[in-house]
Design a protein around this motif. Structure first.
Motif, mmCIF file in Angstrom:
data_model
loop_
_atom_site.group_PDB
_atom_site.id
_atom_site.type_symbol
_atom_site.label_atom_id
_atom_site.label_comp_id
_atom_site.label_asym_id
_atom_site.label_seq_id
_atom_site.Cartn_x
_atom_site.Cartn_y
_atom_site.Cartn_z
ATOM 1 N N ASN A 209 81.640 48.585 8.161
ATOM 2 C CA ASN A 209 81.427 49.727 7.265
ATOM 3 C C ASN A 209 82.598 49.835 6.286
ATOM 4 O O ASN A 209 83.237 50.886 6.134
ATOM 5 C CB ASN A 209 81.260 51.016 8.068
ATOM 6 N N THR A 210 82.852 48.723 5.616
ATOM 7 C CA THR A 210 84.037 48.602 4.761
ATOM 8 C C THR A 210 84.052 49.645 3.648
ATOM 9 O O THR A 210 83.043 49.861 2.963
ATOM 10 C CB THR A 210 84.092 47.196 4.144
ATOM 11 N N GLN B 18 77.229 39.969 4.774
ATOM 12 C CA GLN B 18 76.832 41.256 4.206
ATOM 13 C C GLN B 18 76.656 42.287 5.321
ATOM 14 O O GLN B 18 77.055 43.451 5.184
ATOM 15 C CB GLN B 18 75.532 41.108 3.418
ATOM 16 N N VAL C 123 80.157 43.365 6.554
ATOM 17 C CA VAL C 123 80.840 44.270 5.626
ATOM 18 C C VAL C 123 80.190 45.656 5.630
ATOM 19 O O VAL C 123 80.870 46.681 5.744
ATOM 20 C CB VAL C 123 80.835 43.678 4.195
ATOM 21 N N ASP C 124 78.861 45.683 5.528
ATOM 22 C CA ASP C 124 78.158 46.955 5.370
ATOM 23 C C ASP C 124 77.978 47.720 6.678
ATOM 24 O O ASP C 124 78.054 48.949 6.696
ATOM 25 C CB ASP C 124 76.772 46.716 4.761
ATOM 26 N N ILE D 284 84.876 50.073 0.308
ATOM 27 C CA ILE D 284 85.128 49.183 -0.828
ATOM 28 C C ILE D 284 86.136 49.785 -1.800
ATOM 29 O O ILE D 284 86.831 49.064 -2.515
ATOM 30 C CB ILE D 284 83.808 48.852 -1.562
ATOM 31 N N SER E 226 82.398 44.709 -5.366
ATOM 32 C CA SER E 226 81.269 45.246 -4.619
ATOM 33 C C SER E 226 81.267 44.664 -3.204
ATOM 34 O O SER E 226 81.963 43.682 -2.916
ATOM 35 C CB SER E 226 79.946 44.890 -5.316
ATOM 36 N N SER E 227 80.469 45.244 -2.324
ATOM 37 C CA SER E 227 80.364 44.711 -0.966
ATOM 38 C C SER E 227 79.793 43.292 -0.992
ATOM 39 O O SER E 227 80.147 42.459 -0.153
ATOM 40 C CB SER E 227 79.502 45.626 -0.092
#
Length: 341
Positions: free
Chosen positions: A138-139, A130, A133-134, A141, A164-165
């Motif tokens: 800094n995906t 998590q 990704v976040d 989405i 979702s992330s």
């Protein structure tokens, strides 16, 4: 120097008494395939009896489809906004690390509870994914939601209409849990499927006794205790070298970094959090005669017998390195299941 038969038998006894405490039969070393979503194929992870039990959350059971989705994401630059993928810093032929960075290798992370050099993230694989990704990537989405392929795959694996992330982190976690290295020469030796030469045997003796004292932090099996230690590479600390202190603010954490696994250590140079050592010889020399003292230096490094270093001879240092090279797992780095799809 050849070990006597008595020493070899004694060494076997020490090793397998150690393993007896955590031994599981072969059946329990296979992750059960319960609570798997309908129409999906359960994925079983196998590992040796001397590994701890692998924890898999009930809401992210492993499936063939989920692992393949995570694999695709691992190699896809769609995760980032600058053309990077997970594989950009984690090359399979370098033990899923890379010489161009000092990233911790992606190996056996399913058994970890602390992540990154300073342990900024703790918990399960889902928690570190998590973060990746976040924060790290800094995906965006929306790019995944605009992909017909990913829309279909996430619908199949997680039964969601909108990605979702959290879904992305969970899919990546499935792939990370199957990145298991457990088929090195050392593993074969421990399972009585192969033998060591005299140099490797002597290196193992140094590793598993007070002579080298390696086993306290790099316990047999995973070859990491998943803890944080100051091993004396600095005596004055600033910036990133403050280590875990930069995250916790606790003065007792100054200079402490995560104990990395030694699996595939031959392939994962450079070494230490800042990549200051380029070779295994440099690492051994540090422990042998280069430890710097400070108030947070690990107690293992301050034993009376270690005050002035290990005192290993040139031959003993080479034997220790020969043992470390038995942790190279070519099956792992060449596993087609882990390669770019």
């Amino acid at each position: 120097m050849l070990l006597s038969l008595f020493k070899i038998n004694k060494l076997f006894l020490v090793i397998f008494i150690f393993f007896l405490a955590c031994k599981k039969d072969s059946a329990s070393a296979i992750v059960p395939d319960t609570n798997t979503p309908g129409n999906l194929t359960p994925y079983n992870v196998t590992y040796p009896y001397y590994f701890p039990q692998l924890h898999i959350p009930d809401d992210n059971k492993l499936t063939e489809e989920g692992v393949q989705l995570g694999r695709r994401l691992y190699y896809d630059t769609i995760l980032s906004n600058d053309g990077r993928s997970c594989s950009s810093c984690h090359n399979s032929q370098e033990g899923f690390s890379t010489f161009s960075s000092n990233s911790l290798p992606h190996v056996n992370l399913g058994w970890n509870s602390n992540f990154l050099w300073n342990g900024k993230i703790s918990g399960d694989i889902e928690d570190i994914m998590q973060f990746e990704v976040d924060v790290f990537f800094n995906t965006d989405i929306s790019k995944l939601n605009n992909s017909m392929y990913y829309k279909q795959e996430f619908k199949k694996v997680y039964n969601v209409e909108t990605i979702s992330s959290r879904n992305v982190a969970y899919a990546l976690s499935q792939f990370f849990r199957v990145m298991v290295s457990s088929n090195s020469l050392c593993d074969k030796y421990l399972q009585h499927k192969s033998v060591f030469n005299s140099s490797q045997l002597h290196g193992l003796e140094i590793f598993t006794t007070e002579k080298g004292d390696c086993f306290h932090c790099h316990s047999l099996g995973l070859f990491t205790d998943n803890k944080f230690r100051n091993i004396g590479i600095d005596s004055v600390f600033t910036g990133v070298n403050l280590g875990r202190y930069n995250f916790t603010g606790n003065p007792n954490d100054i200079g402490l970094f995560k104990t990395p696994t030694l699996r595939n250590i031959e392939l994962t140079a450079p070494y230490m959090h800042d990549g200051r050592f380029q070779t295994l010889e440099e690492v051994i020399d540090h422990y042998n005669s280069g430890v710097k003292h400070s108030s947070t230096l690990d107690p293992i490094m301050t034993k009376p017998s270690k005050i002035y270093g290990l005192g290993l001879s040139i031959a003993e240092k080479q034997d220790l390195i020969e043992f470390l090279k038995t942790l190279t797992d070519t099956t792992f780095i060449n596993n087609p299941i882990l390669q770019k799809p």
